[in-house]
Design a protein around this motif. Structure first.
Motif, PDB file in Angstrom:
ATOM      1  N   ASN A 183       8.751   2.762   0.417  1.00 21.87           N
ATOM      2  CA  ASN A 183       9.800   3.605   0.984  1.00 21.87           C
ATOM      3  C   ASN A 183      10.630   4.195  -0.161  1.00 21.87           C
ATOM      4  O   ASN A 183      11.258   3.463  -0.915  1.00 21.87           O
ATOM      5  CB  ASN A 183      10.712   2.791   1.913  1.00 21.87           C
ATOM      6  CG  ASN A 183      11.824   3.641   2.487  1.00 21.87           C
ATOM      7  OD1 ASN A 183      11.624   4.803   2.806  1.00 21.87           O
ATOM      8  ND2 ASN A 183      13.011   3.053   2.600  1.00 21.87           N
ATOM      9  N   GLY A 219       0.086  12.583  -4.879  1.00 22.77           N
ATOM     10  CA  GLY A 219       1.077  11.547  -4.614  1.00 22.77           C
ATOM     11  C   GLY A 219       2.479  12.079  -4.847  1.00 22.77           C
ATOM     12  O   GLY A 219       2.665  13.203  -5.337  1.00 22.77           O
ATOM     13  N   ASP A 226      -3.319   8.996  -4.118  1.00 22.43           N
ATOM     14  CA  ASP A 226      -4.723   9.224  -3.783  1.00 22.43           C
ATOM     15  C   ASP A 226      -5.444   9.819  -4.980  1.00 22.43           C
ATOM     16  O   ASP A 226      -4.855  10.574  -5.775  1.00 22.43           O
ATOM     17  CB  ASP A 226      -4.854  10.174  -2.588  1.00 22.43           C
ATOM     18  CG  ASP A 226      -4.597   9.473  -1.264  1.00 22.43           C
ATOM     19  OD1 ASP A 226      -4.880   8.260  -1.172  1.00 22.43           O
ATOM     20  OD2 ASP A 226      -4.099  10.125  -0.330  1.00 22.43           O
ATOM     21  N   HIS A 249       0.825  -1.201   0.000  1.00 22.11           N
ATOM     22  CA  HIS A 249       0.000   0.000   0.000  1.00 22.11           C
ATOM     23  C   HIS A 249       0.865   1.259   0.000  1.00 22.11           C
ATOM     24  O   HIS A 249       0.440   2.310  -0.475  1.00 22.11           O
ATOM     25  CB  HIS A 249      -0.926   0.019   1.219  1.00 22.11           C
ATOM     26  CG  HIS A 249      -1.953  -1.065   1.188  1.00 22.11           C
ATOM     27  ND1 HIS A 249      -2.893  -1.231   2.181  1.00 22.11           N
ATOM     28  CD2 HIS A 249      -2.203  -2.053   0.280  1.00 22.11           C
ATOM     29  CE1 HIS A 249      -3.670  -2.271   1.895  1.00 22.11           C
ATOM     30  NE2 HIS A 249      -3.262  -2.781   0.763  1.00 22.11           N
ATOM     31  N   THR A 250       2.053   1.125   0.541  1.00 24.49           N
ATOM     32  CA  THR A 250       2.975   2.261   0.576  1.00 24.49           C
ATOM     33  C   THR A 250       4.389   1.759   0.319  1.00 24.49           C
ATOM     34  O   THR A 250       4.707   0.589   0.558  1.00 24.49           O
ATOM     35  CB  THR A 250       2.890   3.010   1.927  1.00 24.49           C
ATOM     36  OG1 THR A 250       3.645   4.227   1.848  1.00 24.49           O
ATOM     37  CG2 THR A 250       3.409   2.169   3.072  1.00 24.49           C
ATOM     38  N   PRO A 280       0.215   2.597  -5.530  1.00 26.02           N
ATOM     39  CA  PRO A 280       0.615   2.807  -4.131  1.00 26.02           C
ATOM     40  C   PRO A 280       0.968   4.271  -3.860  1.00 26.02           C
ATOM     41  O   PRO A 280       1.589   4.937  -4.699  1.00 26.02           O
ATOM     42  CB  PRO A 280       1.848   1.911  -3.997  1.00 26.02           C
ATOM     43  CG  PRO A 280       1.624   0.817  -4.985  1.00 26.02           C
ATOM     44  CD  PRO A 280       0.944   1.473  -6.152  1.00 26.02           C
ATOM     45  N   ASP A 281       0.565   4.757  -2.707  1.00 24.79           N
ATOM     46  CA  ASP A 281       0.834   6.130  -2.259  1.00 24.79           C
ATOM     47  C   ASP A 281       0.154   7.197  -3.123  1.00 24.79           C
ATOM     48  O   ASP A 281       0.456   8.387  -2.990  1.00 24.79           O
ATOM     49  CB  ASP A 281       2.339   6.414  -2.192  1.00 24.79           C
ATOM     50  CG  ASP A 281       3.038   5.539  -1.173  1.00 24.79           C
ATOM     51  OD1 ASP A 281       2.536   5.443  -0.040  1.00 24.79           O
ATOM     52  OD2 ASP A 281       4.076   4.936  -1.509  1.00 24.79           O
ATOM     53  N   SER A 286       9.985   8.005  -7.647  1.00 22.93           N
ATOM     54  CA  SER A 286       8.819   7.402  -6.990  1.00 22.93           C
ATOM     55  C   SER A 286       7.905   6.715  -8.002  1.00 22.93           C
ATOM     56  O   SER A 286       7.428   5.597  -7.762  1.00 22.93           O
ATOM     57  CB  SER A 286       8.043   8.438  -6.173  1.00 22.93           C
ATOM     58  OG  SER A 286       7.569   9.481  -6.989  1.00 22.93           O
TER      59      SER A 286
END
Length: 563
Positions: free
Chosen positions: A20, A412, A388, A17-18, A385-386, A235
């Motif tokens: 690093n 994001g 919205d 879901h997230t 992931p990350d 990212s």
């Protein structure tokens, strides 16, 4: 705004879901790949292969040379190349030097090139020998432009193709351009032959420092430079790797047809390959026959593309003669993907083809269907992931319930820093970190998103973003034209095609051929209208604004009746 995330329940267990994200420069991808996979093939190009170590060493040479000719941290360097080894080497070389890449479409004519280089403040441009006459012609018009680095397709061809190519080039293009390595002209090959190979260190703040100026636009004016930081691109590439969880690090090969001067190809082919240690199989242009032969011979496992690419392959009469079974998965972007194309392509290859969604301002991907999970036809999928995403009411600007159409907005780590030197336009689309996409759609109860229309008048034809006003301004320069409006009309192959509605000056005659020839002198070929329609008058509002949408609606109704 409070965000409800029903899509997380739909994620396969393998997708986090997230994620690093390290605060590291994008160039670290190549440095790490050269350490982990030094002797693994990074690039295959028309018979020539380069390892990750070779790509990294050559990128370092380019970086040192750029610094020697005056490139400092934050300076802009344009790359005007098709997909070839030099495009990858130059891209990472600019980043290693601390520069900001400005991706420049090789199809640009002088007018478009002059605008982009001036707007970005480009100091150095790296381009093809074939494009050198065009670049040198505009150089005196660009105060910031000091140097031109020139390369040729033959520079990275194996023997004997490198000897034969100049003859093919002369036959195809009617010329062979020779440039001397002197003064403000520099040869890529000379830099690679003599450049410094020591590693280069540059202090980069990934969240603040720009890696890329990627030009995009709209109906409100000329193209704008989207400021993407190292963090934005890092990212989005990491998200892509996590989404493709069954793909094996260091073992896949990826077909590189999507142009790297488009952010979609840059992220999902080039940056992903360097991050993951994949081999890039590069093609300088999309030719259906060459693509089918390359797939059969080189056996790529991954194939990001656009609908027109898949449609073109499927409609080739000889597709059944080729073995395409190596293809494991494909993510389609740039334009809506017809369900029948997905089904047919999966049947032919045995792999998965799913639709995704994004925009230049988001590096570019924000949504995609699951590659190995459930595919929802007609949906652009789930937020990554990350990332919205919510849908806002066009009336109130407040979030709407599931199933209600409004404007899709996203947030994001991949969302841009803003538009280059355009604070007002930045403020209009970035609200407290949320990016207003200008696209209309809805989310269902499960968290799947659907795009139904665009608020913008931008035309997407064959995966290219085309801006009507730019074409209109060119056509208005034609002496016989009184009024013109350009619109995207439905096209079964390109998704949309460019149509120009023309009102001629009184008493003159004009043909479509005349307008076509004029437009081709000032616009890249993909922007030139495919259809010209002559009218006595155009629909307008009470204050005289031409109603572009009325013409588009009229065209759709006409096509419905003809269907």
């Amino acid at each position: 705004m409070e965000v409800v995330r029903p899509w997380l329940k739909q994620y396969p267990k393998e997708i986090p879901h997230t994620i690093n994200y390290d605060n590291k420069p994008l160039s670290q991808f190549l440095k790490d790949a050269a350490t982990e996979f030094p002797n693994k093939k990074a690039i295959y190009f028309l018979g020539k292969e380069l390892t990750f170590q070779e790509v990294y060493v050559q990128a370092c040479k380019i970086a040192h040379y750029l610094q020697e000719i005056g490139i400092k941290k934050g300076d802009r360097v344009s790359i005007m190349l098709p997909n070839c080894p030099q495009a990858v080497i130059a891209y990472y070389g600019v980043l290693l030097a601390g520069g900001v890449v400005v991706q420049t479409n090789p199809l640009y004519m002088e007018r478009e090139l002059e605008y982009q280089l001036n707007d970005s403040g480009t100091k150095v441009i790296i381009t093809l020998d074939l494009l050198y006459p065009r670049v040198s012609k505009v150089k005196p018009l660009i105060k910031s432009l000091k140097h031109i680095i020139v390369t040729g397709i033959k520079d990275y061809l194996p023997f004997p193709k490198n000897l034969i190519y100049p003859f093919i080039q002369k036959k195809q293009h009617g010329m062979v351009v020779k440039v001397e390595h002197s003064g403000t002209n520099h040869l890529f090959t000379k830099i690679i032959e003599t450049g410094r190979i020591d590693e280069i260190e540059m202090e980069i703040d990934a969240k603040e420092d720009l890696a890329l100026l990627q030009y995009t636009g709209g109906t409100t004016g000329f193209p704008k430079g989207v400021m993407l930081t190292h963090y934005n691109l890092v990212s989005n590439t990491l998200m892509c790797a996590k989404w493709m969880y069954q793909s094996k690090r260091g073992q896949e090969s990826i077909l590189g047809i999507l142009p790297f001067f488009h952010v979609y190809g840059m992220t999902t082919v080039m940056n992903l390959s360097v991050l993951q240690g994949y081999k890039m199989i590069l093609l300088p242009k999309f030719d259906i026959q060459d693509t089918l032969k390359t797939i059969q011979k080189q056996k790529p496992t991954l194939f990001p593309g656009a609908p027109t690419i898949y449609i073109g392959l499927l409609n080739h009469p000889d597709i059944g003669k080729y073995d395409l079974s190596s293809i494991d998965c494909c993510i389609s972007g740039s334009a809506p993907l017809p369900v029948e194309v997905q089904d047919q392509f999966e049947k032919v290859t045995g792999g998965k083809l799913v639709e995704g969604y994004g925009l230049t301002e988001a590096s570019p991907v924000t949504h995609s269907n699951s590659l190995w999970g459930e595919r929802i036809n007609g949906s652009v999928g789930l937020p990554w992931p990350d990332t919205d995403a919510i849908v806002l009411s066009l009336e109130t600007g407040e979030p709407v319930e599931a199933g209600t159409i409004g404007e899709i907005v996203v947030k994001g780590p991949q969302v841009m820093k803003g538009y280059w030197n355009r604070p007002e336009e930045t403020a209009a689309v970035l609200k407290e970190g949320w990016l207003l996409t200008g696209d209309l759609g809805y989310m269902d109860e499960e968290g799947y998103f659907y795009v139904v229309d665009r608020k913008k008048d931008m035309i997407i034809a064959g995966g290219f973003n085309i801006y009507p006003r730019e074409i209109e301004e060119v056509l208005y320069e034609f002496e016989k034209v009184q009024e013109v409006v350009v619109a995207g009309v439905p096209d079964p192959y390109r998704g949309e095609t460019v149509k120009a509605y023309i009102v001629l000056k009184e008493g003159v005659t004009c043909s479509s051929e005349e307008l076509d020839q004029f437009a081709r002198k000032h616009l890249a070929s993909y922007k030139v209208p495919r259809i010209f329609e002559f009218r006595k008058e155009l629909p307008k509002t009470a204050v005289g604004k031409i109603l572009r949408r009325a013409l588009i609606d009229e065209e759709r109704e006409k096509q419905k009746k003809e269907a």
